[in-house]
Write a protein that holds these residues in place. Sequence first.
Motif, PDB file in Angstrom:
ATOM      1  N   ALA A 118       0.879  -0.921   0.305  1.00 45.44           N
ATOM      2  CA  ALA A 118       0.243  -0.057   0.029  1.00 45.44           C
ATOM      3  C   ALA A 118       0.850   0.955  -0.082  1.00 45.44           C
ATOM      4  O   ALA A 118       1.509   1.206   0.420  1.00 45.44           O
ATOM      5  N   SER A 119       0.455   2.163  -0.711  1.00 46.40           N
ATOM      6  CA  SER A 119       1.303   3.354  -0.963  1.00 46.40           C
ATOM      7  C   SER A 119       0.630   4.521  -1.498  1.00 46.40           C
ATOM      8  O   SER A 119      -0.247   4.353  -2.623  1.00 46.40           O
ATOM      9  N   GLY A 120       0.315   5.368  -1.428  1.00 46.93           N
ATOM     10  CA  GLY A 120      -0.877   6.721  -1.852  1.00 46.93           C
ATOM     11  C   GLY A 120      -1.405   6.830  -1.304  1.00 46.93           C
ATOM     12  O   GLY A 120      -1.738   6.278   0.204  1.00 46.93           O
ATOM     13  N   VAL A 121      -2.460   8.276  -1.655  1.00 49.69           N
ATOM     14  CA  VAL A 121      -3.196   9.092  -0.418  1.00 49.69           C
ATOM     15  C   VAL A 121      -4.623   8.071  -0.743  1.00 49.69           C
ATOM     16  O   VAL A 121      -5.310   7.665  -1.888  1.00 49.69           O
ATOM     17  N   ILE A 122      -5.379   7.600   0.157  1.00 49.38           N
ATOM     18  CA  ILE A 122      -6.896   6.480   0.731  1.00 49.38           C
ATOM     19  C   ILE A 122      -8.134   8.129   0.052  1.00 49.38           C
ATOM     20  O   ILE A 122      -9.049   7.812  -1.130  1.00 49.38           O
TER      21      ILE A 122
END
Length: 787
Positions: free
Chosen positions: A635-639
Amino acid sequence: MVEIQRQVLPIPDAKHVGLTTYVTTDPATKFPPITPLRPPAGAPNVLVILLDDVGFGASSAFGGPCATPTAERLAASGLKYNRFHTTALCSPTRAAMLSGRNHHSVGMGAITEMATSAPGYNSLRPNTCAPLAEILRLNGYSTAQIGKCHEVPVFESSPIGPFDHWPHPGGGFEYFYGFIGGENNQWYPALYEGTAAVEPWGTPEEGYHLMADLADHTINWMKQQKSMAPDKPFFTYLAPGATHAPHHVPQEWVEKYKGKFDQGWDALREESFTRQKDLGVIPADAVLTERPSEIPTWDSQPEELKPVLAREMEVYAAFLEYADHHVGRVIDALEDMGILEDTLVYYIIGDNGASAEGTLLGTTNEVMVSEAPDLATSEWLIDRIDDLGTPRAYNHYAVGWAHAMDTPYQWTKQVASHFGGTRNGTIVHWPSRIQAAGEVRSQFHHVIDLAPTVLEAAGLPFPTSVNGVQQEPLHGVSMAYSFDDPAAADRHETQYFEMMCNRGIYHQGWTAVTKHATPWEFSGRSEDIDADVWELYDTNTDWTQSHDLAAEMPEKLAELQRLFLIEATKYNVLPLEPRFAERFNSELAGRPSAVNGSSQLLYGGMHRLQENVVMNIKNKSHAVTASITVPEAGASGVIIAQGGNMGGWSLYALEGSLRYAYNFTGARMYYVGSEVKIPAGEHQVRMEFEYDGGGIGKGGDVTLYLDGEQVGAGRVERTHWGIFSMDETTEVGSDAGAAVTEEYGMGGGNVFSGAVTWVQLDIDTAAENVDHLISPEQRFRVAMAKQ
């Protein structure tokens, strides 16, 4: 040729009356040719350029210190109007200009974020006041708006509209490219093409700036229009965000002004005043008005602060020159196409006076003015002098500079009572039809006069009916009578002014005015209207409103006060609205809210959602729950993210773990993290915020959950009480604009590595976690049940 009747729009289609044959091969078969709709012969192209927050004394064309060679160029072969007036605020000026009616009559008594349910303040232009663009379009013009549109009601600013009050389609513009808020980040703007959100072509590092982008779109649209329909005139409205805060400009332009404002704002007023007399834009006997006592002298400023104050003005001047440069590119394009001489150009240098909304010191972040004034100290400014104008700031200049930019008049933007808030230098350029060149016109005029002028220039009648609705007459008068007659008597003899209860009346040169509120005071404004003190000026002999005659001529003052009430009643100004901060709250103001209930469900990919169409989670406990799918790579980045680098929050993943960040005005960053890695597959993540209570803008405790199990906890000490941003937005699965969190650098994007199926916002429900396997359809029904 049968004359077209244009009083009723759309023009009814003519039905063929004549012999109807059996087959087209019959020699008697005759039908008139299809004739495309066009305005009357000789109707000009029209280009209206409206700058933002530029006072009368800013542009070099009107004696100011900011170089505007394009304005000077147009003035040299056109006309300068030195008694042209606006409404003292952006949304009202634009609504009045585009409709030809006074701003309260089209529901725009203030900016859209302050709309109430009263007819003069509801931000809803009635269909009895069709806009100029719609009238021109229905008469055969091509129409386009590029730039700022601050007339969309905040409760209609969602991706599903309604779009009745957007430039396209409701405003009559066939094409729109720009933004719908009061201001925009010039480096990372939130943009729309038509009604769809779009992203800028690049980053600041790649050379992107909004002003250049708007000029490019204006040029490209005009060239395309003339390529496809060379016989069809256009109405193009270019409304840059310049020079509204934030003052963003490439640093090489700032360097041109280095050291040019070290003398301070008081000396600068004197210098501009002298230039204005030399140029003849004010009379030789005009008096420089006194500086209000509320504005400090330059000499009273600490020596260590003066360099940063001077830098604020250097950035502003560069921003104005930069904007004028790109307006010049648009003018060059008209010349290259061979149509400049036949194009009626209005260059209105400001939609109100210069803005005094940046505090007495100025600020690196305009949001701090209301959200965190205690942090906007001199020391803070001094430490960040090099950030001004760059993507690292959202800067505004000090009040003293705004006052200097309104030379020679009293006061600033918002103060509709005095000319400092309402008088804006304006240039009209139309060489093929206006014989005079390089001259000054001193007839009294107002933005509501633009629409009747354009209609007269195009040879078009004012329609009695538009789209089946009988029309309210235009409130302005055409300015064409003054084009070739500098001595022509004024035809606009009476005009009321009102903004934030600052009010005035102009009648045949006399003005009665009263200042009620001070622009840089965001709280504690008086609601006692009757305590306001009225002033009286004879501007037939006192050009600048410098000598108050109220004590000497009480009867004349009473006469004009009564006239104000008559005009105020006629044009929906009453009841006066003294509230300020309360009007930003939809419940207190009485306007609709785009979001109702205690929950809001957002789906993955939803993008560029304005702050007013997302659930307000400020000043209360809340929860953010998301269903995500994580790839094998992690998981990586903006939700989900709301706001930007000058204020906002984000729920995201970093190095495989869940994180939450709260950015308080760009001055404090609070992080809550988890050491637990989110496994590949489908999961539910959740952030719960337990608000401290006890007032607004307080802190709270944050808890992070993964599939219902707590995986992290932390604390946020301060929160935004009013707004995160005037332009940054909410995204699901990414972070557009200027990124909320520092991990991802300045620019947005930051797409989640996997998939975000949905995100739900809940207020006052931070107690239970919902089963992470619940389907989006079930969650939607839950959300609807709560509403």
